[in-house]
Motif scaffolding. Structure first.
Motif, PDB file in Angstrom:
ATOM      1  N   LEU A  58       0.825  -1.206   0.000  1.00 55.66           N
ATOM      2  CA  LEU A  58       0.000   0.000   0.000  1.00 55.66           C
ATOM      3  C   LEU A  58       0.866   1.266   0.000  1.00 55.66           C
ATOM      4  N   ILE A  59       1.865   1.305   0.871  1.00 58.49           N
ATOM      5  CA  ILE A  59       2.726   2.498   0.958  1.00 58.49           C
ATOM      6  C   ILE A  59       3.504   2.732  -0.340  1.00 58.49           C
ATOM      7  N   PRO A  60       4.056   1.681  -0.999  1.00 63.30           N
ATOM      8  CA  PRO A  60       4.723   1.938  -2.288  1.00 63.30           C
ATOM      9  C   PRO A  60       3.831   2.599  -3.340  1.00 63.30           C
ATOM     10  N   VAL A  61       2.531   2.241  -3.357  1.00 64.56           N
ATOM     11  CA  VAL A  61       1.620   2.872  -4.312  1.00 64.56           C
ATOM     12  C   VAL A  61       1.439   4.348  -3.971  1.00 64.56           C
ATOM     13  N   ILE A  62       1.267   4.636  -2.678  1.00 65.54           N
ATOM     14  CA  ILE A  62       1.143   6.032  -2.244  1.00 65.54           C
ATOM     15  C   ILE A  62       2.427   6.805  -2.549  1.00 65.54           C
ATOM     16  N   ALA A  63       3.560   6.145  -2.301  1.00 66.17           N
ATOM     17  CA  ALA A  63       4.859   6.805  -2.502  1.00 66.17           C
ATOM     18  C   ALA A  63       5.093   7.157  -3.958  1.00 66.17           C
ATOM     19  N   HIS A  64       4.690   6.293  -4.881  1.00 66.21           N
ATOM     20  CA  HIS A  64       4.978   6.565  -6.299  1.00 66.21           C
ATOM     21  C   HIS A  64       4.168   7.767  -6.789  1.00 66.21           C
ATOM     22  N   ASP A  65       2.932   7.919  -6.257  1.00 70.42           N
ATOM     23  CA  ASP A  65       2.149   9.111  -6.604  1.00 70.42           C
ATOM     24  C   ASP A  65       2.821  10.374  -6.078  1.00 70.42           C
ATOM     25  N   ARG A  66       3.305  10.287  -4.870  1.00 66.77           N
ATOM     26  CA  ARG A  66       3.921  11.462  -4.233  1.00 66.77           C
ATOM     27  C   ARG A  66       5.208  11.858  -4.941  1.00 66.77           C
ATOM     28  N   ALA A  67       6.027  10.870  -5.265  1.00 68.46           N
ATOM     29  CA  ALA A  67       7.281  11.170  -5.962  1.00 68.46           C
ATOM     30  C   ALA A  67       7.014  11.708  -7.367  1.00 68.46           C
ATOM     31  N   GLY A  68       6.012  11.123  -8.037  1.00 71.51           N
ATOM     32  CA  GLY A  68       5.656  11.609  -9.364  1.00 71.51           C
ATOM     33  C   GLY A  68       5.140  13.032  -9.329  1.00 71.51           C
ATOM     34  N   PHE A  69       4.339  13.346  -8.310  1.00 66.43           N
ATOM     35  CA  PHE A  69       3.842  14.708  -8.132  1.00 66.43           C
ATOM     36  C   PHE A  69       4.999  15.672  -7.893  1.00 66.43           C
ATOM     37  N   GLY A  70       5.972  15.239  -7.083  1.00 64.63           N
ATOM     38  CA  GLY A  70       7.125  16.087  -6.796  1.00 64.63           C
ATOM     39  C   GLY A  70       7.949  16.381  -8.041  1.00 64.63           C
ATOM     40  N   SER A  71       8.168  15.348  -8.870  1.00 64.18           N
ATOM     41  CA  SER A  71       8.966  15.570 -10.082  1.00 64.18           C
ATOM     42  C   SER A  71       8.231  16.475 -11.066  1.00 64.18           C
ATOM     43  N   ALA A  72       6.894  16.352 -11.137  1.00 59.79           N
ATOM     44  CA  ALA A  72       6.114  17.246 -11.997  1.00 59.79           C
ATOM     45  C   ALA A  72       6.213  18.684 -11.511  1.00 59.79           C
ATOM     46  N   LEU A  73       6.205  18.868 -10.192  1.00 58.33           N
ATOM     47  CA  LEU A  73       6.361  20.210  -9.621  1.00 58.33           C
ATOM     48  C   LEU A  73       7.710  20.819  -9.987  1.00 58.33           C
ATOM     49  N   ILE A  74       8.759  20.011  -9.937  1.00 57.59           N
ATOM     50  CA  ILE A  74      10.093  20.511 -10.297  1.00 57.59           C
ATOM     51  C   ILE A  74      10.090  21.011 -11.735  1.00 57.59           C
ATOM     52  N   SER A  75       9.502  20.228 -12.635  1.00 54.77           N
ATOM     53  CA  SER A  75       9.466  20.597 -14.042  1.00 54.77           C
ATOM     54  C   SER A  75       8.672  21.887 -14.265  1.00 54.77           C
ATOM     55  N   VAL A  76       7.494  21.983 -13.648  1.00 56.42           N
ATOM     56  CA  VAL A  76       6.662  23.182 -13.794  1.00 56.42           C
ATOM     57  C   VAL A  76       7.331  24.383 -13.136  1.00 56.42           C
ATOM     58  N   GLY A  77       7.948  24.167 -11.976  1.00 60.57           N
ATOM     59  CA  GLY A  77       8.653  25.258 -11.304  1.00 60.57           C
ATOM     60  C   GLY A  77       9.769  25.809 -12.166  1.00 60.57           C
ATOM     61  N   LEU A  78      10.496  24.924 -12.853  1.00 60.40           N
ATOM     62  CA  LEU A  78      11.556  25.376 -13.756  1.00 60.40           C
ATOM     63  C   LEU A  78      10.989  26.204 -14.903  1.00 60.40           C
ATOM     64  N   LEU A  79       9.848  25.795 -15.432  1.00 61.82           N
ATOM     65  CA  LEU A  79       9.218  26.566 -16.503  1.00 61.82           C
ATOM     66  C   LEU A  79       8.857  27.969 -16.030  1.00 61.82           C
ATOM     67  N   VAL A  80       8.218  28.052 -14.870  1.00 63.05           N
ATOM     68  CA  VAL A  80       7.843  29.364 -14.319  1.00 63.05           C
ATOM     69  C   VAL A  80       9.091  30.201 -14.066  1.00 63.05           C
ATOM     70  N   LEU A  81      10.118  29.570 -13.502  1.00 62.28           N
ATOM     71  CA  LEU A  81      11.348  30.284 -13.172  1.00 62.28           C
ATOM     72  C   LEU A  81      12.022  30.830 -14.432  1.00 62.28           C
ATOM     73  N   MET A  82      12.165  30.010 -15.456  1.00 60.69           N
ATOM     74  CA  MET A  82      12.893  30.445 -16.650  1.00 60.69           C
ATOM     75  C   MET A  82      12.094  31.446 -17.484  1.00 60.69           C
ATOM     76  N   ILE A  83      10.781  31.282 -17.531  1.00 60.52           N
ATOM     77  CA  ILE A  83       9.959  32.287 -18.214  1.00 60.52           C
ATOM     78  C   ILE A  83      10.088  33.628 -17.498  1.00 60.52           C
ATOM     79  N   SER A  84      10.113  33.601 -16.167  1.00 60.34           N
ATOM     80  CA  SER A  84      10.223  34.827 -15.376  1.00 60.34           C
ATOM     81  C   SER A  84      11.603  35.452 -15.508  1.00 60.34           C
ATOM     82  N   LEU A  85      12.632  34.644 -15.553  1.00 58.31           N
ATOM     83  CA  LEU A  85      13.995  35.163 -15.674  1.00 58.31           C
ATOM     84  C   LEU A  85      14.252  35.787 -17.033  1.00 58.31           C
ATOM     85  N   TRP A  86      13.758  35.167 -18.097  1.00 59.31           N
ATOM     86  CA  TRP A  86      14.199  35.514 -19.451  1.00 59.31           C
ATOM     87  C   TRP A  86      13.121  36.132 -20.327  1.00 59.31           C
TER      88      TRP A  86
END
Length: 607
Positions: A515-543
């Motif tokens: 059960l915990i591995p299933v919950i963990a994979h959603d959480r890690a996937g959500f975190g990696s998506a946040l990193i990608s979107v955060g980079l987009l916001v950051l670079m659009i704002s910088l440049w």
């Protein structure tokens, strides 16, 4: 130190100190960053200030990456010489140089927003320190050495002999030109003249002198006690003098010093016929981003019609992520877990509901947040493809592909706890060939940005604070994604999660080891998506911040909404409303709204 950090820091801190202290703090801080491994690339990442290749020019057999240089008045101690080439300058002036350290030197002072420089006892740098600073600095842009007007012939010979291997030209007075410059000088010599000294007789004599490479026309000055600052009409007067010299002696190389506080003023000198421009007092007022803004304004006047580039595959990539997010949102609102999840866990959805219905609610909140983040990412990718890549914007290509590659790498985080979601894997497998063709079409994207904006008006000043808000937003989203991903592949839960579930990890393990591995994979996937979107916001704002770029404002305004709505809405939907848990999201919403309000006049302003 980009403008969006320079101006708030200058207003809050630097203006309260002596000008010399503030100057040395900024230059030494930037040089320290430039000295560490990767420091220069980090500065380049923040500012994206490299001059467009179209501005490269050759003057007196010296190649200049840009016609914009920096006057020696700004950095007399050479504290920031390591970093100026990273700020978009095409050359640097150093000096005035003397043989030995002067006994007395007056510091500049600030009065009524003007930097006041000493008339007689200005800051000078001894030859020994110059040689120490220039040795092993890996300076890739030309250096002009200004020799102090009070050095005698013997000192002149020593200074020139030692500096010739390190510099590309010398600057001095007309008296030095006649008494010291001859055919043995191995570098071009430019005669420094104030705008008031320009007269036809003087120019005629200089043109006939074989060793003269050109002239440096200094902006008119206003004297106050024993100090001076640039006159209020410096730019207009300087442009008239340059035009006058060019009309009478079109073959003469003309460099201006000072008289530029805005991109439009630089354009006025360029139109008048100046070959090179040295920024002085106006650079301190306008900020370190002035060279980049001048390049963009000059490029606007010179640029040919935009060559439209292929962007279909990049658009399709963003659209696929958007559709994937909508599908994920549908599942998060309905079944939450799919048959293959049930098979891996060993329990059906009804079984889990009978044990603790809050488990499915908790899983739903992670999947909704992931879906909202994917939808936001899809919007950002689509906008970058439509307005950036399509219009040949190199910065947009870098932002697009940097975030996409990080997103692909993020799939490995989702299996960090031992569960591979084959539907996620299939989604990335479908995306991979689309991204491959997107990457291929992006190889032709090399265009530099340009802008009509030429002033330092209120909209621009407020826009800097709005830009700062969005940069903070993007950075915090990246940090949040890293934290969530780390938690997802390690302990999985924070204390407020367990309080909501009313269960400990051990109790969840007793329900099912998987059960915990299933919950963990959603959480890690959500975190990696946040990193990608955060980079987009950051670079659009910088440049991407430029006057009238309404698509940037629209992108940031609409692109962040799905993630915020999903992030807050899902917690309200399932009743997980612990303030401490949601506090970071509330903070980001405030930053987001401030960014929208402050940047609106600048980004949405036309003409």
């Amino acid at each position: 130190m980009p403008d969006w950090s320079y101006h708030p820091l200058k207003r809050l801190v630097l203006d309260k100190f002596r000008p010399k202290s503030s100057r040395e703090f900024i230059h030494k801080s930037m040089s320290t960053i430039a000295s560490i491994p990767g420091g220069r690339k980090f500065i380049g990442f923040l500012g994206h200030m490299k001059p467009p290749k179209e501005f490269q020019k050759e003057v007196n057999h010296t190649t200049f990456p840009s016609p914009i240089g920096l006057s020696g008045n700004i950095d007399p101690n050479l504290s920031g010489i390591k970093v100026f080439q990273e700020l978009g300058f095409g050359f640097i002036e150093i000096g005035p140089i003397v043989l030995n350290e002067p006994n007395v030197q007056k510091e500049p002072r600030m009065e009524n927003s003007h930097i006041l420089f000493s008339v007689d006892l200005q800051e000078k740098i001894p030859l020994k320190r110059v040689l120490q600073k220039l040795t092993n600095q890996n300076i890739r842009i030309p250096i002009f050495a200004r020799i102090d007007e009070q050095v005698n012939r013997h000192e002149w010979d020593i200074i020139v002999q030692h500096l010739t291997p390190f510099v590309d030209a010398f600057i001095g007075t007309s008296q030095q030109a006649y008494s010291c410059v001859d055919k043995t000088l191995q570098r071009p010599f430019y005669v420094s003249l104030s705008s008031d000294e320009i007269n036809n007789t003087e120019i005629e004599k200089l043109v006939k002198h074989a060793g003269i490479g050109g002239i440096v026309v200094t902006a008119p000055r206003q004297t106050l006690d024993s100090y001076w600052h640039e006159a209020s009409n410096a730019n207009e007067c300087l442009a008239n003098r340059v035009k006058q010299v060019n009309e009478q002696h079109p073959e003469l190389i003309v460099i201006t010093c000072g008289g530029v506080e805005t991109p439009e003023e630089a354009c006025a000198l360029d139109r008048a016929g100046a070959d090179l421009l040295l920024l002085s007092e106006g650079y301190v007022k306008a900020g370190p981003g002035l060279p980049k803004r001048i390049h963009e304004r000059l490029f606007y006047e010179k640029v040919q019609p935009i060559k439209k580039q292929n962007w279909a595959w990049s658009f399709l990539f963003g659209l696929s992520i958007l559709i994937g997010g909508i599908i994920a949102l549908y599942f998060a609102f309905t079944s939450i877990i799919l048959p293959y999840d049930e098979y891996f866990i060993g329990l059906t959805r009804d079984d889990i509901l009978q044990v603790n219905p809050l488990i499915l609610s908790f899983m739903s909140h992670d999947r909704m947040a992931l879906a909202g983040t994917m939808i936001s990412g899809g919007i950002l990718y689509i906008q970058l493809a439509r307005h950036g890549i399509r219009n040949d914007m190199h910065w947009a290509k870098i932002a697009f592909h940097s975030a996409a590659i990080i997103g692909f790498i993020g799939i490995f985080l989702s299996i960090g706890y031992g569960y591979f979601d084959w539907l996620h894997g299939l989604f990335w497998l479908i995306l991979l060939p689309i991204y491959y063709f997107s990457f291929r079409e992006g190889k032709r994207i090399t265009g530099a940005p340009y802008s009509i904006h030429g002033s330092n008006d209120k909209a621009w000043q407020y826009g800097l604070y709005g830009q700062l808000m969005f940069i903070i937003l993007g950075f915090m989203i990246v940090v949040g994604g890293i934290v969530i991903s780390t938690i997802g592949v390690s302990k999985v839960f924070v204390s407020t999660d367990l309080s909501f579930l009313c269960m400990s990890p051990q109790m969840l393990d007793r329900i099912s080891d998987n059960l915990i591995p299933v919950i963990a994979h959603d959480r890690a996937g959500f975190g990696s998506a946040l990193i990608s979107v955060g980079l987009l916001v950051l670079m659009i704002s910088l440049w991407g911040f430029r006057k009238g770029e309404s698509w940037v404002w629209n992108t940031l305004a609409t692109g962040a909404l799905p993630a915020f709505i999903a992030g807050i809405g899902t917690h309200l939907f399932i009743g997980y409303t612990t303030f401490i848990h949601l506090r970071p999201v509330y903070f980001l919403v405030i930053v987001y709204l401030l960014g929208l309000v402050l940047s609106y006049p600048f980004l949405k302003m036309k003409g």
